[in-house]
Design an enzyme around this catalytic site. Structure first.
Site, PDB file in Angstrom:
ATOM      1  N   LYS A  16      70.246  43.416 -87.321  1.00 60.74           N
ATOM      2  CA  LYS A  16      68.985  43.879 -86.720  1.00 60.74           C
ATOM      3  C   LYS A  16      67.788  43.560 -87.632  1.00 60.74           C
ATOM      4  O   LYS A  16      66.806  42.976 -87.196  1.00 60.74           O
ATOM      5  CB  LYS A  16      69.042  45.397 -86.445  1.00 60.74           C
ATOM      6  CG  LYS A  16      70.179  45.798 -85.502  1.00 60.74           C
ATOM      7  CD  LYS A  16      70.189  47.291 -85.222  1.00 60.74           C
ATOM      8  CE  LYS A  16      70.494  48.171 -86.422  1.00 60.74           C
ATOM      9  NZ  LYS A  16      71.832  47.964 -87.037  1.00 60.74           N
ATOM     10  N   ARG A  91      68.625  56.687 -82.068  1.00 63.73           N
ATOM     11  CA  ARG A  91      70.025  56.649 -82.485  1.00 63.73           C
ATOM     12  C   ARG A  91      70.877  57.684 -81.768  1.00 63.73           C
ATOM     13  O   ARG A  91      72.060  57.816 -82.066  1.00 63.73           O
ATOM     14  CB  ARG A  91      70.106  56.906 -83.982  1.00 63.73           C
ATOM     15  CG  ARG A  91      70.383  55.648 -84.808  1.00 63.73           C
ATOM     16  CD  ARG A  91      70.409  56.083 -86.238  1.00 63.73           C
ATOM     17  NE  ARG A  91      71.129  55.214 -87.119  1.00 63.73           N
ATOM     18  CZ  ARG A  91      70.582  54.240 -87.834  1.00 63.73           C
ATOM     19  NH1 ARG A  91      69.319  53.945 -87.701  1.00 63.73           N
ATOM     20  NH2 ARG A  91      71.311  53.546 -88.688  1.00 63.73           N
ATOM     21  N   ARG A 130      75.932  42.730 -98.369  1.00 56.60           N
ATOM     22  CA  ARG A 130      74.476  42.811 -98.150  1.00 56.60           C
ATOM     23  C   ARG A 130      73.737  43.095 -99.457  1.00 56.60           C
ATOM     24  O   ARG A 130      74.135  43.945-100.237  1.00 56.60           O
ATOM     25  CB  ARG A 130      74.143  43.915 -97.139  1.00 56.60           C
ATOM     26  CG  ARG A 130      72.643  44.176 -97.051  1.00 56.60           C
ATOM     27  CD  ARG A 130      72.208  44.823 -95.766  1.00 56.60           C
ATOM     28  NE  ARG A 130      72.716  46.167 -95.575  1.00 56.60           N
ATOM     29  CZ  ARG A 130      72.518  46.874 -94.464  1.00 56.60           C
ATOM     30  NH1 ARG A 130      71.874  46.344 -93.435  1.00 56.60           N
ATOM     31  NH2 ARG A 130      73.000  48.086 -94.362  1.00 56.60           N
ATOM     32  N   ARG A 163      72.710  48.531-101.310  1.00 58.32           N
ATOM     33  CA  ARG A 163      72.365  49.885-100.857  1.00 58.32           C
ATOM     34  C   ARG A 163      73.489  50.861-101.177  1.00 58.32           C
ATOM     35  O   ARG A 163      74.660  50.537-101.029  1.00 58.32           O
ATOM     36  CB  ARG A 163      72.123  49.866 -99.342  1.00 58.32           C
ATOM     37  CG  ARG A 163      70.678  49.646 -98.981  1.00 58.32           C
ATOM     38  CD  ARG A 163      70.486  49.399 -97.513  1.00 58.32           C
ATOM     39  NE  ARG A 163      71.071  50.415 -96.648  1.00 58.32           N
ATOM     40  CZ  ARG A 163      70.942  50.412 -95.334  1.00 58.32           C
ATOM     41  NH1 ARG A 163      70.251  49.469 -94.731  1.00 58.32           N
ATOM     42  NH2 ARG A 163      71.513  51.349 -94.603  1.00 58.32           N
ATOM     43  N   ARG A 174      79.681  55.608 -91.159  1.00 51.78           N
ATOM     44  CA  ARG A 174      78.506  55.197 -90.373  1.00 51.78           C
ATOM     45  C   ARG A 174      78.930  54.557 -89.055  1.00 51.78           C
ATOM     46  O   ARG A 174      78.261  54.719 -88.025  1.00 51.78           O
ATOM     47  CB  ARG A 174      77.635  54.228 -91.190  1.00 51.78           C
ATOM     48  CG  ARG A 174      76.834  54.966 -92.263  1.00 51.78           C
ATOM     49  CD  ARG A 174      76.313  54.040 -93.334  1.00 51.78           C
ATOM     50  NE  ARG A 174      75.401  53.039 -92.857  1.00 51.78           N
ATOM     51  CZ  ARG A 174      75.202  51.868 -93.463  1.00 51.78           C
ATOM     52  NH1 ARG A 174      75.860  51.559 -94.565  1.00 51.78           N
ATOM     53  NH2 ARG A 174      74.355  51.018 -92.962  1.00 51.78           N
TER      54      ARG A 174
HETATM   55  P1  ADP Z   1      71.614  50.094 -90.759  1.00 52.38           P
HETATM   56  O1  ADP Z   1      70.452  49.122 -90.610  1.00 52.38           O
HETATM   57  O2  ADP Z   1      72.601  49.620 -91.750  1.00 52.38           O
HETATM   58  O3  ADP Z   1      72.193  50.486 -89.460  1.00 52.38           O
HETATM   59  P2  ADP Z   1      69.539  51.992 -91.352  1.00 52.38           P
HETATM   60  O4  ADP Z   1      68.784  51.369 -92.463  1.00 52.38           O
HETATM   61  O5  ADP Z   1      68.990  51.858 -89.969  1.00 52.38           O
HETATM   62  O6  ADP Z   1      71.013  51.439 -91.390  1.00 52.38           O
HETATM   63  O7  ADP Z   1      69.741  53.539 -91.621  1.00 52.38           O
HETATM   64  C1  ADP Z   1      70.179  54.048 -92.851  1.00 52.38           C
HETATM   65  C2  ADP Z   1      70.344  55.565 -92.731  1.00 52.38           C
HETATM   66  O8  ADP Z   1      69.061  56.180 -92.440  1.00 52.38           O
HETATM   67  C3  ADP Z   1      71.262  56.025 -91.621  1.00 52.38           C
HETATM   68  O9  ADP Z   1      72.616  56.038 -92.010  1.00 52.38           O
HETATM   69  C4  ADP Z   1      70.730  57.450 -91.365  1.00 52.38           C
HETATM   70  O10 ADP Z   1      71.176  58.362 -92.375  1.00 52.38           O
HETATM   71  C5  ADP Z   1      69.233  57.284 -91.556  1.00 52.38           C
HETATM   72  N1  ADP Z   1      68.530  56.982 -90.288  1.00 52.38           N
HETATM   73  C6  ADP Z   1      67.861  55.840 -89.983  1.00 52.38           C
HETATM   74  N2  ADP Z   1      67.316  55.917 -88.752  1.00 52.38           N
HETATM   75  C7  ADP Z   1      67.652  57.137 -88.247  1.00 52.38           C
HETATM   76  C8  ADP Z   1      67.401  57.814 -87.007  1.00 52.38           C
HETATM   77  N3  ADP Z   1      66.720  57.242 -86.021  1.00 52.38           N
HETATM   78  N4  ADP Z   1      67.923  59.057 -86.869  1.00 52.38           N
HETATM   79  C9  ADP Z   1      68.624  59.646 -87.846  1.00 52.38           C
HETATM   80  N5  ADP Z   1      68.907  59.070 -89.023  1.00 52.38           N
HETATM   81  C10 ADP Z   1      68.424  57.818 -89.238  1.00 52.38           C
HETATM   82  P1  ADP Z   2      71.403  45.644 -89.810  1.00 47.17           P
HETATM   83  O1  ADP Z   2      69.882  45.712 -89.949  1.00 47.17           O
HETATM   84  O2  ADP Z   2      71.825  45.532 -88.372  1.00 47.17           O
HETATM   85  O3  ADP Z   2      72.103  46.745 -90.528  1.00 47.17           O
HETATM   86  P2  ADP Z   2      71.183  43.293 -91.562  1.00 47.17           P
HETATM   87  O4  ADP Z   2      70.150  42.466 -90.871  1.00 47.17           O
HETATM   88  O5  ADP Z   2      70.769  44.062 -92.752  1.00 47.17           O
HETATM   89  O6  ADP Z   2      71.886  44.281 -90.471  1.00 47.17           O
HETATM   90  O7  ADP Z   2      72.408  42.322 -91.924  1.00 47.17           O
HETATM   91  C1  ADP Z   2      73.535  42.799 -92.641  1.00 47.17           C
HETATM   92  C2  ADP Z   2      74.009  41.727 -93.636  1.00 47.17           C
HETATM   93  O8  ADP Z   2      74.556  40.623 -92.918  1.00 47.17           O
HETATM   94  C3  ADP Z   2      72.909  41.150 -94.511  1.00 47.17           C
HETATM   95  O9  ADP Z   2      73.456  40.907 -95.778  1.00 47.17           O
HETATM   96  C4  ADP Z   2      72.504  39.842 -93.819  1.00 47.17           C
HETATM   97  O10 ADP Z   2      72.065  38.877 -94.782  1.00 47.17           O
HETATM   98  C5  ADP Z   2      73.821  39.399 -93.187  1.00 47.17           C
HETATM   99  N1  ADP Z   2      73.654  38.765 -91.861  1.00 47.17           N
HETATM  100  C6  ADP Z   2      72.779  39.104 -90.879  1.00 47.17           C
HETATM  101  N2  ADP Z   2      72.932  38.320 -89.783  1.00 47.17           N
HETATM  102  C7  ADP Z   2      73.958  37.464 -90.079  1.00 47.17           C
HETATM  103  C8  ADP Z   2      74.622  36.404 -89.342  1.00 47.17           C
HETATM  104  N3  ADP Z   2      74.281  36.101 -88.081  1.00 47.17           N
HETATM  105  N4  ADP Z   2      75.641  35.767 -89.954  1.00 47.17           N
HETATM  106  C9  ADP Z   2      76.015  36.099 -91.228  1.00 47.17           C
HETATM  107  N5  ADP Z   2      75.432  37.078 -91.965  1.00 47.17           N
HETATM  108  C10 ADP Z   2      74.425  37.753 -91.411  1.00 47.17           C
END
Ligand code: ADP
Ligand code: ADP
Length: 224
Positions: A16, A91, A130, A163, A174
């Site tokens: 994302k 979420r 990541r 992270r 998660r």
């Molecule tokens: P990822 O991109 O790996 O899915 P995020 O960066 O979006 O993770 O979120 C990291 C953490 O921040 C989540 O595990 C949660 O604890 C918190 N968080 C983020 N967005 C929300 C939301 N909309 N509601 C509740 N908790 C959230």
């Molecule tokens: P999210 O925001 O959904 O949690 P991220 O954009 O942070 O996901 O991506 C998670 C990890 O995967 C990062 O290390 C990113 O560089 C890698 N990544 C993202 N998209 C791809 C893809 N299409 N193929 C391989 N690796 C990817």
């Protein structure tokens, strides 16, 4: 020009944030990632950060009353008037209702929900590799998208870190939280005709091309 009011949905690690970095440039959207906003608050040790930190560390959702205000406040900003991209929000169904209520109060509506799908096994590989820069949150992957110099961001020269919640046990939790609270939103938006699905297992540039084409069509349709 027609507004693009967009939500990015998908399991942790689906790509994302990676896609958002690109789409924001393509379509000139205001980008709000609740995870980024909350991590910044934790780093600053603000009141918000203190309330959110323990949930984030465990991989649990931060309570709605802490998160919702952050998003409501941003959607009203002038920079978001022509469109926004929300990442990590909503979420759960209550958060989804909040967005609907807030938008209808402003006389606006959602344009589309972009769901990036990825199987659990791949999520674990993505998150364990990541890396994120400390300055601006630019994303890398140790194996799939390494920086030119190990441990250093190509874009701003800052340090790359892993992270705290990307360790395997927290990632499993998660994923459970995603399945229980967030994935039902896909069905909800599908019923409303808003959902667009993308195969997150494809390369970054393929996923980007697919989403960009889909948004270009949506914008054309809404201008007709
Ligand atoms: P990822 O991109 O790996 O899915 P995020 O960066 O979006 O993770 O979120 C990291 C953490 O921040 C989540 O595990 C949660 O604890 C918190 N968080 C983020 N967005 C929300 C939301 N909309 N509601 C509740 N908790 C959230
Ligand atoms: P999210 O925001 O959904 O949690 P991220 O954009 O942070 O996901 O991506 C998670 C990890 O995967 C990062 O290390 C990113 O560089 C890698 N990544 C993202 N998209 C791809 C893809 N299409 N193929 C391989 N690796 C990817």
């Amino acid at each position: 020009m027609a507004q693009l009011n967009l939500i990015l949905l998908g399991p942790p690690g689906a790509g994302k944030g990676t896609q958002a970095e690109r789409l924001v440039d393509d379509f000139d959207l205001a980008y709000y990632a609740t995870g980024d906003i909350l991590r910044a608050a934790v780093k600053e040790e603000s009141e918000l950060g203190r309330r959110a930190g323990e949930y984030m560390e465990r991989g649990d959702l931060v309570p709605d009353e802490v998160v919702v205000g952050l998003v409501v406040d941003r959607i009203e900003r002038s920079e978001a008037q022509d469109g926004f991209l929300l990442d990590g929000f909503p979420r759960n169904p209550d958060q989804a209702r909040t967005i609907d209520d807030e938008l209808s109060r402003l006389g606006r509506q959602l344009t589309a929900v972009l769901l990036i799908e990825l199987a659990d096994g791949e999520v674990i590989r993505r998150l364990s590799g990541r890396r994120m820069c400390v300055k601006n949150g630019h994303l890398y992957h140790a194996e799939f998208d390494p920086p030119k110099r190990e441990g250093v961001c190509d874009q701003d020269g800052s340090r790359l870190v892993q992270r705290d919640d990307d360790h395997p046990d927290t990632v499993k939790h998660r994923l459970e939280v995603y399945r229980e609270h967030t994935s039902p939103l896909a069905e909800l938006y599908e019923e409303r005709g808003l959902l667009r699905r993308f195969d997150g297992s494809r390369s970054t540039s393929e996923v980007h091309d697919h989403i960009r084409a889909s948004l270009a069509t949506l914008r054309l349709e809404s201008e007709l």
